[in-house]
Design a protein around this motif. Structure first.
Motif, mmCIF file in Angstrom:
data_model
loop_
_atom_site.group_PDB
_atom_site.id
_atom_site.type_symbol
_atom_site.label_atom_id
_atom_site.label_comp_id
_atom_site.label_asym_id
_atom_site.label_seq_id
_atom_site.Cartn_x
_atom_site.Cartn_y
_atom_site.Cartn_z
ATOM 1 N N PHE A 188 8.921 13.456 -64.616
ATOM 2 C CA PHE A 188 8.015 14.252 -65.068
ATOM 3 C C PHE A 188 6.602 13.181 -64.731
ATOM 4 O O PHE A 188 5.638 13.463 -65.522
ATOM 5 C CB PHE A 188 7.949 14.480 -66.701
ATOM 6 C CG PHE A 188 8.861 15.612 -66.864
ATOM 7 C CD1 PHE A 188 8.471 16.897 -66.776
ATOM 8 C CD2 PHE A 188 10.284 15.525 -67.401
ATOM 9 C CE1 PHE A 188 9.364 18.110 -66.986
ATOM 10 C CE2 PHE A 188 11.043 16.363 -67.809
ATOM 11 C CZ PHE A 188 10.666 17.734 -67.430
ATOM 12 N N GLY A 189 6.801 12.597 -63.601
ATOM 13 C CA GLY A 189 5.667 11.681 -63.185
ATOM 14 C C GLY A 189 5.441 10.521 -64.137
ATOM 15 O O GLY A 189 4.263 10.170 -64.208
ATOM 16 N N ASN A 190 6.271 10.114 -65.206
ATOM 17 C CA ASN A 190 6.003 9.302 -66.194
ATOM 18 C C ASN A 190 5.104 9.427 -67.171
ATOM 19 O O ASN A 190 4.491 8.606 -67.771
ATOM 20 C CB ASN A 190 5.827 7.922 -65.363
ATOM 21 C CG ASN A 190 6.799 7.320 -64.750
ATOM 22 O OD1 ASN A 190 7.987 7.386 -64.832
ATOM 23 N ND2 ASN A 190 6.481 6.708 -63.491
ATOM 24 N N LEU A 191 4.662 10.855 -67.210
ATOM 25 C CA LEU A 191 3.516 11.272 -68.216
ATOM 26 C C LEU A 191 4.053 11.026 -69.590
ATOM 27 O O LEU A 191 3.280 10.883 -70.444
ATOM 28 C CB LEU A 191 3.286 12.522 -67.975
ATOM 29 C CG LEU A 191 1.977 12.817 -66.762
ATOM 30 C CD1 LEU A 191 2.179 12.149 -65.716
ATOM 31 C CD2 LEU A 191 1.522 14.178 -66.728
ATOM 32 N N TYR A 192 5.376 11.463 -69.775
ATOM 33 C CA TYR A 192 5.686 11.140 -71.249
ATOM 34 C C TYR A 192 5.774 9.799 -71.716
ATOM 35 O O TYR A 192 5.795 9.762 -72.781
ATOM 36 C CB TYR A 192 7.152 11.772 -71.324
ATOM 37 C CG TYR A 192 7.253 13.132 -71.383
ATOM 38 C CD1 TYR A 192 6.898 13.996 -72.522
ATOM 39 C CD2 TYR A 192 7.953 13.983 -70.536
ATOM 40 C CE1 TYR A 192 6.737 15.318 -72.733
ATOM 41 C CE2 TYR A 192 7.885 15.519 -70.335
ATOM 42 C CZ TYR A 192 7.229 16.045 -71.785
ATOM 43 O OH TYR A 192 7.378 17.404 -71.870
ATOM 44 N N GLU A 193 6.030 9.063 -70.924
ATOM 45 C CA GLU A 193 5.800 7.470 -71.026
ATOM 46 C C GLU A 193 4.318 7.181 -71.760
ATOM 47 O O GLU A 193 4.455 6.563 -73.013
ATOM 48 C CB GLU A 193 5.850 6.356 -70.116
ATOM 49 C CG GLU A 193 6.044 5.029 -70.337
ATOM 50 C CD GLU A 193 6.354 3.985 -69.409
ATOM 51 O OE1 GLU A 193 6.250 3.012 -69.153
ATOM 52 O OE2 GLU A 193 7.037 4.583 -68.161
ATOM 53 N N VAL A 194 3.418 7.654 -71.180
ATOM 54 C CA VAL A 194 2.006 7.495 -71.705
ATOM 55 C C VAL A 194 1.754 8.237 -72.859
ATOM 56 O O VAL A 194 0.998 7.682 -73.763
ATOM 57 C CB VAL A 194 0.979 7.591 -70.581
ATOM 58 C CG1 VAL A 194 -0.289 7.599 -71.034
ATOM 59 C CG2 VAL A 194 1.153 6.768 -69.322
ATOM 60 N N GLN A 236 -1.609 18.300 -67.358
ATOM 61 C CA GLN A 236 -0.989 18.259 -66.139
ATOM 62 C C GLN A 236 0.488 18.786 -66.142
ATOM 63 O O GLN A 236 0.868 19.234 -65.064
ATOM 64 C CB GLN A 236 -1.099 16.705 -65.941
ATOM 65 C CG GLN A 236 -2.602 16.295 -65.742
ATOM 66 C CD GLN A 236 -3.239 16.934 -64.444
ATOM 67 O OE1 GLN A 236 -2.667 17.201 -63.382
ATOM 68 N NE2 GLN A 236 -4.516 17.091 -64.926
ATOM 69 N N LEU A 237 1.169 18.438 -67.498
ATOM 70 C CA LEU A 237 2.615 18.971 -67.185
ATOM 71 C C LEU A 237 2.542 20.376 -67.370
ATOM 72 O O LEU A 237 3.465 20.885 -66.662
ATOM 73 C CB LEU A 237 3.087 18.340 -68.592
ATOM 74 C CG LEU A 237 3.465 17.000 -68.641
ATOM 75 C CD1 LEU A 237 3.953 16.519 -70.124
ATOM 76 C CD2 LEU A 237 4.589 16.441 -67.604
ATOM 77 N N LEU A 238 1.712 21.224 -68.238
ATOM 78 C CA LEU A 238 1.670 22.525 -68.165
ATOM 79 C C LEU A 238 1.444 23.021 -66.858
ATOM 80 O O LEU A 238 2.264 23.994 -66.275
ATOM 81 C CB LEU A 238 0.614 22.866 -69.086
ATOM 82 C CG LEU A 238 0.414 24.358 -69.343
ATOM 83 C CD1 LEU A 238 1.872 25.267 -69.899
ATOM 84 C CD2 LEU A 238 -0.692 24.957 -70.050
ATOM 85 N N ASP A 274 6.726 25.419 -68.706
ATOM 86 C CA ASP A 274 7.543 25.113 -69.946
ATOM 87 C C ASP A 274 8.014 23.700 -70.002
ATOM 88 O O ASP A 274 8.767 23.144 -69.107
ATOM 89 C CB ASP A 274 8.797 26.138 -70.558
ATOM 90 C CG ASP A 274 8.458 27.597 -70.500
ATOM 91 O OD1 ASP A 274 7.240 27.785 -70.695
ATOM 92 O OD2 ASP A 274 9.212 28.256 -70.509
ATOM 93 N N VAL A 275 7.396 23.102 -71.137
ATOM 94 C CA VAL A 275 7.913 21.508 -71.090
ATOM 95 C C VAL A 275 8.171 21.130 -72.734
ATOM 96 O O VAL A 275 7.794 21.742 -73.416
ATOM 97 C CB VAL A 275 6.834 20.624 -70.619
ATOM 98 C CG1 VAL A 275 6.761 20.809 -69.128
ATOM 99 C CG2 VAL A 275 5.459 20.778 -71.422
ATOM 100 N N SER A 298 7.443 26.718 -74.850
ATOM 101 C CA SER A 298 6.977 27.736 -74.173
ATOM 102 C C SER A 298 5.486 27.185 -73.581
ATOM 103 O O SER A 298 4.917 26.539 -74.452
ATOM 104 C CB SER A 298 6.647 29.105 -74.991
ATOM 105 O OG SER A 298 5.859 28.935 -75.866
ATOM 106 N N ALA A 299 5.136 27.761 -72.507
ATOM 107 C CA ALA A 299 3.664 27.429 -72.051
ATOM 108 C C ALA A 299 2.571 27.820 -72.942
ATOM 109 O O ALA A 299 1.733 27.095 -73.054
ATOM 110 C CB ALA A 299 3.542 28.246 -70.750
ATOM 111 N N ALA A 300 2.979 28.919 -73.664
ATOM 112 C CA ALA A 300 1.835 29.181 -74.654
ATOM 113 C C ALA A 300 1.846 28.040 -75.746
ATOM 114 O O ALA A 300 0.727 27.876 -76.480
ATOM 115 C CB ALA A 300 2.115 30.501 -75.303
ATOM 116 N N ASP A 301 2.886 27.668 -76.381
ATOM 117 C CA ASP A 301 2.975 26.623 -77.349
ATOM 118 C C ASP A 301 2.486 25.219 -76.763
ATOM 119 O O ASP A 301 1.523 24.442 -77.678
ATOM 120 C CB ASP A 301 4.479 26.153 -77.796
ATOM 121 C CG ASP A 301 4.817 27.333 -78.616
ATOM 122 O OD1 ASP A 301 4.091 28.148 -79.138
ATOM 123 O OD2 ASP A 301 6.320 27.513 -78.751
#
Length: 189
Positions: free
Chosen positions: A93-99, A137-139, A144-145, A168-171
């Protein structure tokens, strides 16, 4: 035969000398400022190229072959829209979750601190904005992430139960809007 007797050793029960230990950190505005600088640095280091790949190559700016005449290293899948579960180009996920995890840590710690209220709101405004941007960016890239708003500590991870269902994308959009509102509220006028 050699007998060894073990006795209690109190010399191992020491407090950390470093001021970076968790029980000694998050005490002063200077520490929050240092963490904030580190968060921005990690954001640039870990996310900049991934965010570029999530957007620019997929926006019809690039086509056909590498601009520089060298191997594309699989990036042509971006502008050819031929991504799939085997050829993702961007991994993890492009390391986005780390940040995001670092942002979650800062939110958790700063909200509970007693410090100058305007400074506290400034830092919270920034960090909620960063988290909203990263989830956006993830959305836009994945739909859905997994939503993760608590920070993870290595000592508290249940290694047998790491999987989480994607929201869900809505959440995800609701979290983005909530974070943007929290950022605006913290910044005030």
């Amino acid at each position: 035969m050699v007998g060894i007797a073990f006795t209690g050793c109190n010399s191992l029960d020491l407090e950390p000398i470093s001021s970076i230990a968790d029980n000694k950190y998050w005490q002063t505005e200077a520490q929050v400022d240092a963490f904030n600088v580190g968060l921005h640095s990690k954001f640039r280091e870990k996310c900049s190229y991934s965010i570029f790949l999530f957007g620019e190559p997929r926006a019809d700016y690039y086509f056909g072959e590498s601009t520089f005449g060298s191997a594309t290293q699989g990036n042509e899948r971006m502008w050819n829209n031929s991504l799939n579960d085997v050829n993702t180009v961007v991994s993890n996920f492009g390391n986005l979750y780390e940040v995001i995890n670092q942002a979650n840590l800062m939110i958790n710690k700063v909200e509970g601190m007693s410090m100058n209220e305007s400074t506290k709101k400034y830092y919270l405004g920034e960090v909620y904005g960063i988290r909203a941007f990263l989830y956006f960016q993830l959305l836009r890239s994945y739909g859905d992430v997994v939503i993760w708003t608590d920070f993870s500590e290595g000592s508290s991870l249940d290694l047998g139960n790491l999987a989480r269902p994607a929201s869900s994308a809505a959440d995800v959009m609701k979290l983005i809007v909530d974070d943007l509102q929290a950022s605006e509220t913290a910044f005030g006028g």
